[in-house]
Scaffold this motif. Structure first.
Motif, mmCIF file in Angstrom:
data_model
loop_
_atom_site.group_PDB
_atom_site.id
_atom_site.type_symbol
_atom_site.label_atom_id
_atom_site.label_comp_id
_atom_site.label_asym_id
_atom_site.label_seq_id
_atom_site.Cartn_x
_atom_site.Cartn_y
_atom_site.Cartn_z
ATOM 1 N N GLY A 175 0.766 -1.241 0.000
ATOM 2 C CA GLY A 175 0.000 0.000 0.000
ATOM 3 C C GLY A 175 0.794 1.286 0.000
ATOM 4 O O GLY A 175 0.203 2.366 0.124
ATOM 5 N N GLY A 176 2.109 1.219 -0.160
ATOM 6 C CA GLY A 176 2.924 2.426 -0.066
ATOM 7 C C GLY A 176 2.500 3.529 -1.015
ATOM 8 O O GLY A 176 2.343 4.688 -0.615
ATOM 9 N N LEU A 177 2.281 3.197 -2.288
ATOM 10 C CA LEU A 177 1.955 4.220 -3.280
ATOM 11 C C LEU A 177 0.547 4.769 -3.094
ATOM 12 O O LEU A 177 0.343 5.989 -3.106
ATOM 13 N N VAL A 178 -0.445 3.901 -2.934
ATOM 14 C CA VAL A 178 -1.821 4.405 -2.831
ATOM 15 C C VAL A 178 -2.008 5.244 -1.568
ATOM 16 O O VAL A 178 -2.696 6.276 -1.591
ATOM 17 N N LEU A 179 -1.402 4.834 -0.471
ATOM 18 C CA LEU A 179 -1.508 5.625 0.758
ATOM 19 C C LEU A 179 -0.852 6.990 0.575
ATOM 20 O O LEU A 179 -1.396 8.024 0.982
ATOM 21 N N HIS A 180 0.314 7.012 -0.041
ATOM 22 C CA HIS A 180 1.030 8.265 -0.281
ATOM 23 C C HIS A 180 0.229 9.176 -1.209
ATOM 24 O O HIS A 180 0.099 10.386 -0.958
ATOM 25 N N ALA A 181 -0.326 8.601 -2.265
ATOM 26 C CA ALA A 181 -1.073 9.397 -3.243
ATOM 27 C C ALA A 181 -2.352 9.973 -2.642
ATOM 28 O O ALA A 181 -2.727 11.119 -2.924
ATOM 29 N N VAL A 182 -3.020 9.195 -1.815
ATOM 30 C CA VAL A 182 -4.255 9.662 -1.180
ATOM 31 C C VAL A 182 -3.959 10.752 -0.156
ATOM 32 O O VAL A 182 -4.612 11.808 -0.132
ATOM 33 N N GLU A 183 -2.962 10.519 0.684
ATOM 34 C CA GLU A 183 -2.691 11.440 1.790
ATOM 35 C C GLU A 183 -1.928 12.689 1.355
ATOM 36 O O GLU A 183 -2.124 13.766 1.923
ATOM 37 N N GLN A 198 -0.816 -9.183 1.812
ATOM 38 C CA GLN A 198 -0.777 -7.759 1.488
ATOM 39 C C GLN A 198 -2.168 -7.142 1.599
ATOM 40 O O GLN A 198 -2.328 -6.033 2.124
ATOM 41 N N HIS A 199 -3.165 -7.843 1.102
ATOM 42 C CA HIS A 199 -4.536 -7.335 1.145
ATOM 43 C C HIS A 199 -4.968 -7.068 2.584
ATOM 44 O O HIS A 199 -5.502 -5.990 2.904
ATOM 45 N N ALA A 200 -4.723 -8.027 3.469
ATOM 46 C CA ALA A 200 -5.105 -7.860 4.873
ATOM 47 C C ALA A 200 -4.329 -6.714 5.516
ATOM 48 O O ALA A 200 -4.884 -5.933 6.304
ATOM 49 N N TYR A 201 -3.051 -6.596 5.177
ATOM 50 C CA TYR A 201 -2.206 -5.549 5.756
ATOM 51 C C TYR A 201 -2.712 -4.160 5.360
ATOM 52 O O TYR A 201 -2.839 -3.262 6.207
ATOM 53 N N GLU A 208 -7.033 2.034 10.169
ATOM 54 C CA GLU A 208 -6.294 2.793 11.176
ATOM 55 C C GLU A 208 -6.221 4.275 10.832
ATOM 56 O O GLU A 208 -6.274 5.138 11.718
ATOM 57 N N ARG A 209 -6.122 4.596 9.537
ATOM 58 C CA ARG A 209 -5.949 5.989 9.117
ATOM 59 C C ARG A 209 -7.264 6.657 8.720
ATOM 60 O O ARG A 209 -7.271 7.823 8.316
ATOM 61 N N GLY A 210 -8.357 5.916 8.823
ATOM 62 C CA GLY A 210 -9.664 6.487 8.520
ATOM 63 C C GLY A 210 -9.829 6.900 7.070
ATOM 64 O O GLY A 210 -10.432 7.937 6.767
ATOM 65 N N LEU A 211 -9.334 6.080 6.153
ATOM 66 C CA LEU A 211 -9.358 6.420 4.726
ATOM 67 C C LEU A 211 -10.389 5.616 3.940
ATOM 68 O O LEU A 211 -10.306 5.518 2.714
ATOM 69 N N GLN A 212 -11.388 5.068 4.622
ATOM 70 C CA GLN A 212 -12.344 4.171 3.966
ATOM 71 C C GLN A 212 -13.082 4.832 2.805
ATOM 72 O O GLN A 212 -13.460 4.146 1.845
ATOM 73 N N ASP A 213 -13.290 6.147 2.870
ATOM 74 C CA ASP A 213 -14.040 6.828 1.815
ATOM 75 C C ASP A 213 -13.154 7.293 0.668
ATOM 76 O O ASP A 213 -13.648 7.806 -0.339
ATOM 77 N N ARG A 214 -11.828 7.091 0.794
ATOM 78 C CA ARG A 214 -10.908 7.582 -0.241
ATOM 79 C C ARG A 214 -10.002 6.496 -0.814
ATOM 80 O O ARG A 214 -9.362 6.711 -1.846
#
Length: 398
Positions: A175-183, A198-201, A208-214
């Motif tokens: 998730g490194g790229l998608v998390l970085h791009a979203v945040e 990876q999917h579970a992680y 944890e980061r409250g990004l369910q809507d993004r």
């Protein structure tokens, strides 16, 4: 069976090299001040030592037929001299006889084999974001964490991400790229992976980061993405090596149909250096296929560009990050070796040896121009052939 003939063959192969070989506690070749010592433990390895290949030596190490004493850099450098081969040029006649292997079930099984070893194991030696692909050393003296963050920014800038855009990451890893791009860039993202771990992680990180809507992560094959779902930007980082040469057109066709008109795609992946190569020679490709990446296949950058173009995408930018991947891999090797005891507890001796020799061998291959790492940016023009793209690259290097 060890014979005088085998000993003579081994000694001849090692002439002039600071390498020694022991068998049953006795030195049979080389001298005491060697930089690398090969401790033969099983008679199975004697034939390999007499007629060595790099893949054969790697197999012997993984199967515990030999112990290798010396630094990873010396082992690879002297191993190449011992085998006397340029592995990038030795594979041009290998046939695509396994084209049929890339079914959905086979690809899922192959991905699970490599990536579902243990999330904690990868966490031992990857950066804090667990980015399992080539870092970007803008100045050359960055830490691994800094270089991986710069790589993520490098990709996001190449894609010219804007707030509110929809981004697809094919093979999203941890998730490194998608998390970085979203945040950092304000996009809405979908990441797909075939790895259960990876999917579970990533699911946990989203919660944890409250990004369910993004941000959404799916356990899904890229071929199964709905045909009516489209994205403004698409990234594929370290994934297309698993696609298979025969499936490259299908892969880029799928990307073309998923991409909105005017959108951009960034494909980041390993390519061969020899134009007609289908994998590294000296039995390296066979070793990687059997022990590391089942189903992985490489091709030359010219073939990638040809297949991409035939799908209707327009190549806009290509950058070879070969030196960056060598540097990345050596850092991974050093970090893994520094945590050897923890790694052995997690995955055992055999798997530890697989990852150590594979990553060290890959670092050597990039350093010696046997492999390349290309980032290709392409776009989807409109019906008149127009594509809004900058006249220079200042949007990337700022």
């Amino acid at each position: 069976m060890f014979t005088a003939l085998l000993q003579n063959q081994i000694q001849k192969s090692l002439t002039g090299l600071p390498v020694s070989v022991t068998w049953r506690g006795e030195r049979i070749a080389g001298n005491a001040d060697a930089r690398v010592t090969i401790h033969a433990r099983d008679a199975k390895v004697l034939g390999i030592l007499a007629k060595p290949t790099l893949g054969g030596l790697a197999r012997a190490y993984v199967e515990n037929w030999v112990d290798l004493q010396g630094s990873a850099q010396d082992i690879l450098s002297l191993g190449q001299a011992y085998c006397g081969v340029d592995a990038s040029q030795d594979a041009e006649t290998r046939k695509d006889w396994r084209w049929w292997r890339h079914t959905r079930a086979d690809d899922r099984r192959n991905i699970n084999y490599h990536y579902d070893v243990s999330n904690d194991f990868y966490g031992l030696w990857l950066d804090s974001r667990r980015v399992y692909s080539c870092a970007y050393f803008a100045q050359g003296d960055e830490s691994l964490d800094q270089a991986q963050e710069k790589k993520l920014d490098h990709i996001c800038r190449k894609l010219m991400l804007r707030p509110g855009e929809r981004l697809l990451d094919i093979g999203c890893g941890w998730g490194g790229l998608v998390l970085h791009a979203v945040e950092r860039y304000g996009v809405k993202a979908v990441g797909i992976t075939l790895s259960n771990d990876q999917h579970a992680y990533v699911q946990n990180l989203i919660q944890e980061r409250g990004l369910q809507d993004r941000l959404e992560v799916r356990l899904m094959d890229y071929r199964d993405l709905p045909s009516n779902e489209t994205f403004d930007k698409i990234a594929s980082v370290g994934m297309f090596e698993h696609v298979g040469r025969k499936n490259l057109r299908l892969y880029f066709d799928k990307i073309y149909h998923l991409l909105n008109t005017g959108g951009l795609v960034m494909n980041h992946g390993i390519t061969s250096v020899a134009v007609k190569s289908s994998g590294l020679g000296s039995d390296i490709a066979e070793f990687v296929d059997n022990y590391v990446f089942p189903g992985g296949e490489l091709t030359h950058i010219s073939n990638v560009l040809a297949e991409l173009s035939q799908s209707g995408l327009e190549p806009l930018d290509a950058e070879n990050l070969r030196p960056h991947y060598g540097k990345t891999l050596w850092q991974w090797v050093q970090r893994l070796e520094a945590r050897q005891e923890q790694a052995l507890e997690m995955i055992g001796e055999r798997k530890y040896r697989i990852w150590r020799i594979y990553m060290a061998g890959s670092a050597f291959a990039f350093d010696h121009n046997w492999l390349a790492l290309f980032q290709i940016v392409a776009g989807k023009p409109d019906s008149q052939g127009h594509l809004d793209y900058p006249y220079n690259r200042s949007h990337i290097y700022r």
